[in-house]
Structures are given as structure tokens and as C-alpha cells.
Motif scaffolding. Structure first.
Motif, PDB file in Angstrom:
ATOM      1  N   TRP A 122     103.669 126.874 -34.730  1.00  0.00           N
ATOM      2  CA  TRP A 122     102.441 126.943 -33.923  1.00  0.00           C
ATOM      3  C   TRP A 122     101.994 128.387 -33.750  1.00  0.00           C
ATOM      4  O   TRP A 122     100.798 128.666 -33.732  1.00  0.00           O
ATOM      5  N   TYR A 133      94.534 121.943 -28.571  1.00  0.00           N
ATOM      6  CA  TYR A 133      93.885 123.232 -28.802  1.00  0.00           C
ATOM      7  C   TYR A 133      92.725 123.095 -29.778  1.00  0.00           C
ATOM      8  O   TYR A 133      91.666 123.710 -29.597  1.00  0.00           O
ATOM      9  N   PHE A 134      92.920 122.288 -30.806  1.00  0.00           N
ATOM     10  CA  PHE A 134      91.850 122.075 -31.780  1.00  0.00           C
ATOM     11  C   PHE A 134      90.697 121.294 -31.155  1.00  0.00           C
ATOM     12  O   PHE A 134      89.529 121.569 -31.421  1.00  0.00           O
ATOM     13  N   ALA A 161      90.510 133.411 -38.008  1.00  0.00           N
ATOM     14  CA  ALA A 161      89.411 132.538 -38.413  1.00  0.00           C
ATOM     15  C   ALA A 161      88.299 132.537 -37.358  1.00  0.00           C
ATOM     16  O   ALA A 161      87.108 132.594 -37.697  1.00  0.00           O
ATOM     17  N   VAL A 162      88.684 132.485 -36.098  1.00  0.00           N
ATOM     18  CA  VAL A 162      87.690 132.486 -35.015  1.00  0.00           C
ATOM     19  C   VAL A 162      86.965 133.823 -34.959  1.00  0.00           C
ATOM     20  O   VAL A 162      85.745 133.879 -34.753  1.00  0.00           O
ATOM     21  N   ILE A 169     100.248 129.313 -36.954  1.00  0.00           N
ATOM     22  CA  ILE A 169      98.930 128.667 -36.987  1.00  0.00           C
ATOM     23  C   ILE A 169      97.974 129.353 -36.025  1.00  0.00           C
ATOM     24  O   ILE A 169      96.798 129.559 -36.328  1.00  0.00           O
ATOM     25  N   LEU A 170      98.495 129.738 -34.852  1.00  0.00           N
ATOM     26  CA  LEU A 170      97.674 130.455 -33.878  1.00  0.00           C
ATOM     27  C   LEU A 170      97.155 131.754 -34.467  1.00  0.00           C
ATOM     28  O   LEU A 170      95.976 132.089 -34.316  1.00  0.00           O
ATOM     29  N   ILE A 191      96.661 132.522 -37.599  1.00  0.00           N
ATOM     30  CA  ILE A 191      95.639 132.212 -38.606  1.00  0.00           C
ATOM     31  C   ILE A 191      94.328 131.834 -37.933  1.00  0.00           C
ATOM     32  O   ILE A 191      93.243 132.273 -38.336  1.00  0.00           O
ATOM     33  N   CYS A 192      94.433 131.008 -36.893  1.00  0.00           N
ATOM     34  CA  CYS A 192      93.229 130.557 -36.186  1.00  0.00           C
ATOM     35  C   CYS A 192      92.518 131.715 -35.491  1.00  0.00           C
ATOM     36  O   CYS A 192      91.289 131.745 -35.427  1.00  0.00           O
ATOM     37  N   VAL A 193      93.297 132.666 -34.968  1.00  0.00           N
ATOM     38  CA  VAL A 193      92.702 133.828 -34.300  1.00  0.00           C
ATOM     39  C   VAL A 193      91.815 134.600 -35.272  1.00  0.00           C
ATOM     40  O   VAL A 193      90.675 134.962 -34.959  1.00  0.00           O
ATOM     41  N   ASN A 236      97.546 119.634 -30.822  1.00  0.00           N
ATOM     42  CA  ASN A 236      96.288 118.944 -31.112  1.00  0.00           C
ATOM     43  C   ASN A 236      95.199 119.260 -30.097  1.00  0.00           C
ATOM     44  O   ASN A 236      94.019 119.386 -30.457  1.00  0.00           O
ATOM     45  N   PHE A 247      88.854 123.608 -28.823  1.00  0.00           N
ATOM     46  CA  PHE A 247      88.126 124.576 -29.648  1.00  0.00           C
ATOM     47  C   PHE A 247      86.830 123.967 -30.184  1.00  0.00           C
ATOM     48  O   PHE A 247      85.764 124.598 -30.119  1.00  0.00           O
TER      49      PHE A 247
END
Length: 283
Positions: free
Chosen positions: A34, A97-98, A44-45, A37-38, A40-42, A95, A101
Motif C-alpha cells: 500500500w 482511498y480510491f 499521478a495526482v 501504491i501510495l 505511485i498515486c501521489v 479501496n 479520491f
């Protein structure tokens, strides 16, 4: 079926699926996953906000706060058993968090659309109001299905976290440490001290247990959740100093600095709010 496939499926079920289906918390494997993934998402955002020409400033960060409260209270609704399986799985980490988001992005786009009509001068105002409305709806839902059994919890956690944050501000300010004068820096300190306060009161006083791997290990090692206070300060005070001294080269660096601070605030305020609401309702 190939034995290797069976082992892979067993691994996935043990470390990823069961913690979601049983809401049993975290282990070393899913925690590292996680976290990756966090990260990567940071990125991406950050890319998405830049593409949409969203100015990541202090005002934007504070407009995000209602959505943090909304996401945390939504998690408590799941804790209260309002949702049944399989819908309930959507509101369990990671889940939820997505989901939060996607709702937040929708509200952001809607707010910018409202502002484009020239009826609103700043899209961040309706954006924050949408998040606030969502949070209020969640709280009303919780009050319908649950009673406030520990009203003192909210006062105790907020008071403890605020007093400690205030003490740090006064001490550092008198010592000439200037970074405490930045509102976002104090928001980071305050939110994580709230998280530490909620963990301390929940574990040491009310008998809850910590689900995250590292804090749980340190609490077991020391025998008290008081360890969360020095742990938080030992991590985030140096982090704040590094961010403020390294991300200063240009405007792009300053925007990235603000964005990183926003992520750190979310990581502290989100569990603090969930813990506080949950304990106040006796869940």
C-alpha cells in the motif's frame, strides 16, 4: 492446478484479501504494498493537478480538509456495519482511498465548472462546501444508526493534540525556529499529534488496539501508546525541515513542497478523525 499457482493464490489471499474481507488490519506485506501504491498515486495526482492547471497553494490544501473528514467519517459508517458485503469491501483500506479520491476529483471538476459560469469567483469555495456537505451527511447518518456514548472523547483528543501543538509552536518560535510560523507546517504537527492522541487514548485508556504494523510493534515493545508522540515528532519535525530547506529552487519546487505537505496532512488527519469519531460513538 499448478502448485505454484496455488501458492500464489494462497499468498494473495492471506496477505491481501483476508485483511480486506475480515477487516483485520495490516501486515508487513500489504503495508509495504500500500505504501508503494501510495507513492505511485501521489506522483499521478501531482501530474493530474498540473495538467488541469490546479494551483496547489495553502488555500487549496485547506479546501481539501472537508474531504478528509468526509472520507474518515465514511470509514466509520463501514465500521458501524451500515454497509453489507460485498459493498462494505469498497469502504475498507485501500479501496476506500480510491473511492474517496474519485468523489473528490468529481467535486473538483464540478466546482471548476461552476466557477467557469462566472457566478463564483473562486472554485475552491464551492469545492470545500461540497466536501463539507458530504461530511455533514455522513455524520447525520452515523447519528441515526449510533449514539454518542463517549462525548468526552472528542474534547479530550482535540484538547490534547492542540495543547501539545501549541506548546511546540511557542517553544520553537521562542528558539527562533521559523518553520513553525508556516500554517501548513503547524497543520502537519497538529494533525499528527491528534493522531497520536487518538491512539494513546484509544489503546491505553479505552482498550482498543493498533492495526498498523510499526506503531503496533512499538506499542507492544514499550507497553504504552505514549510512544506515538515522540515517534510522530521524531519523524515529521525533520521531514518538515527537509521539505522547507530543499524544495526552494523555483516555483515548481514550491508547488511540489505544498503538495507533499498536503499528503502528510492527509496521512495524519485521516486516521485521527476516524479514530476520534469511532471512539466517541463507542464503535
Amino acid at each position: 492446478m499448478c502448485p505454484y499457482v496455488n501458492k500464489i493464490l494462497e499468498f494473495v489471499n492471506r496477505y491481501y484479501l483476508e485483511p480486506i474481507f475480515q477487516d483485520s488490519g495490516y501486515n508487513v506485506v500489504n503495508t509495504l504494498t500500500w505504501a508503494l501504491i501510495l507513492g505511485i498515486c501521489v506522483f499521478a495526482v501531482a501530474w493530474l493537478l498540473e495538467k488541469w492547471n490546479v494551483e496547489v497553494d495553502d488555500k487549496f490544501v485547506f479546501s481539501i480538509v472537508p474531504f478528509i473528514l468526509a472520507g474518515s467519517s465514511l470509514r466509520v459508517i463501514e465500521d458501524a456495519g451500515v454497509f453489507e458485503a460485498p459493498l462494505s469491501y469498497l469502504f475498507i483500506t485501500p479501496n476506500i482511498y480510491f473511492f474517496v479520491f474519485m468523489v473528490t476529483v468529481f467535486c473538483l471538476l464540478l466546482s471548476r465548472l461552476i466557477a467557469s459560469s462566472e457566478k463564483v469567483s473562486d472554485w475552491k469555495v464551492p469545492f470545500a462546501l461540497l466536501g463539507l456537505c458530504w461530511f455533514v451527511i455522513n455524520i447525520i447518518t452515523l447519528l441515526i444508526v449510533e449514539d454518542i456514548t463517549r462525548p468526552f472523547i472528542l474534547v479530550a483528543i482535540v484538547s490534547l493534540g492542540t495543547v501539545l501543538a501549541g506548546a511546540i509552536y511557542v517553544a520553537f518560535n521562542k528558539a527562533g525556529v521559523s518553520f513553525v510560523r508556516d500554517p501548513l507546517n503547524m497543520m502537519i504537527i497538529w494533525s499528527h499529534l491528534l493522531d497520536a492522541s487518538s491512539t494513546f487514548i484509544g489503546v491505553d485508556i479505552l482498550g482498543y488496539y493498533e492495526k498498523h504494523v510499526v506503531p503496533a510493534y512499538l506499542i507492544d515493545l514499550t507497553g504504552t501508546a505514549l510512544v506515538m508522540f515522540p515517534l510522530k515528532l521524531a519523524i515529521f519535525l525533520p521531514v518538515i525541515y527537509i521539505i522547507d530547506t530543499q524544495f526552494v529552487a523555483d516555483e515548481e519546487s514550491k508547488r511540489l513542497r505544498t503538495f507533499v505537505k498536503m499528503v502528510i496532512i492527509i496521512l495524519g488527519l485521516s486516521p485521527a478523525c476516524r479514530n476520534t469519531i469511532r471512539m466517541a460513538l463507542g464503535i
